[in-house]
Design an enzyme around this catalytic site. Structure first.
Site: not given
Length: 320
Positions: A46, A131
């Site tokens: 992010y 992830h």
């Protein structure tokens, strides 16, 4: 795991789609804290680490035992050898000072967590997710997950798991690995419930906590009138029409589309938490209000009767 039932997803703190100021990012976290939110999820992905840095700064003065913190492994951030004027090409409005390198090895996991702790300014992370390993199943099973198991056994982590958009791949990991929690994004929502086929029953059977993310399907369910973004792209006409019909049923019961979108996934017995992102303090306030809204059971019955919700979907208590 004792994961709070409402969490703040912090992708927007990494300038997802558009930039925000450091002050706005801090205000988002402050507002979440004021509204009782005590679970915060972030990732190196992010904003090339920006989300982690901003979240860590905003939480720096909070009692560490009072909240749950999760981040992710699988993408290492390495220096960008290219043009220093480049912008990040993966949806975050930040300079491309680094590039992401997929690494699901044991060494990659340890390096990733060390870097995350530094960016967060934290002494520990509660939950580590592998992830988006849908294209790296074997590497995650032989590298990342055994490394996380080792850290959990040492007491470094409270819980380990995986996070992605693919419910069938997550189910495979739950069958084959010793995980505590999974984060499923966009596959168990008011609009569609494929995670009911295998993932959620399997997690319930094995005692694996589920965190529901992406419950607005990246925008189509985020407002009273359905939006036109689905899975981070333009929504197909058929899905917009389906969301419009769902919104009409909600309106008959004086419930907004986003309120119903938050309430439904939270009702499944395997779902421990719903994580909602926010790009402003006002959105945090709105999401907290949505999460506490009362939804009449007749709404769910009407959705099932009109073929807009699977009949096998566990419903909020008022519906029973």
């Amino acid at each position: 795991m004792n994961i709070p039932n409402l969490g703040l997803g912090c992708a927007q703190l990494g300038n997802l789609y558009r930039a925000m100021s450091d002050e706005t990012a801090a205000a988002i976290v402050d507002t979440a804290w004021a509204r009782g939110i005590r679970y915060f999820d972030t990732a190196p992905h992010y904003g090339l680490g920006l989300s982690e840095r901003r979240l860590g700064a905003a939480l720096a003065d909070r009692p560490r035992d009072d909240y749950v913190l999760s981040t992710k492994v699988g993408r290492l951030l390495v220096d960008n050898p290219g043009d220093p004027g480049e912008r990040d090409p993966e949806g975050f409005d930040v300079p491309a000072t680094h590039v992401r390198r997929r690494d699901y090895s044991r060494d990659g996991v340890l390096r990733s967590l060390e870097s995350s702790l530094e960016r967060l300014g934290a002494d520990r992370i509660d939950i580590a997710f592998v992830h988006d390993p849908e294209a790296h199943v074997d590497e995650a099973l032989t590298g990342a997950l055994p490394a996380l198991v080792e850290l959990r056994e040492q007491g470094v982590l409270r819980g380990i798991g995986l996070g992605m958009n693919f419910d069938d791949v997550l189910a495979e990991f739950v069958r084959r690995a010793d995980v505590d929690v999974v984060m499923i994004a966009g596959r168990y929502t008011l609009l569609e419930q494929p995670a009911l086929d295998e993932l959620l029953p399997l997690c319930e059977q094995r005692g694996v906590d589920v965190i529901a993310a992406g419950v607005f399907n990246s925008g189509i369910l985020a407002s009273d009138t359905p939006g036109h973004t689905y899975n981070y792209d333009a929504a197909p006409t058929a899905l917009v029409e389906r969301a419009t019909r769902i919104a009409e049923v909600c309106a008959r019961h004086r419930v907004t589309l986003p309120e119903a979108a938050v309430a439904l996934p939270a009702a499944h017995p395997a779902v421990a938490s719903v994580v909602l992102g926010a790009s402003s303090p006002a959105q945090v306030e709105a999401n907290a209000a949505r999460a506490s809204a009362r939804v009449p059971g007749a709404l769910w019955a009407d959705l099932v009767a009109e073929g807009l919700l699977r009949a096998d979907t566990p419903l909020p208590e008022e519906a029973t």
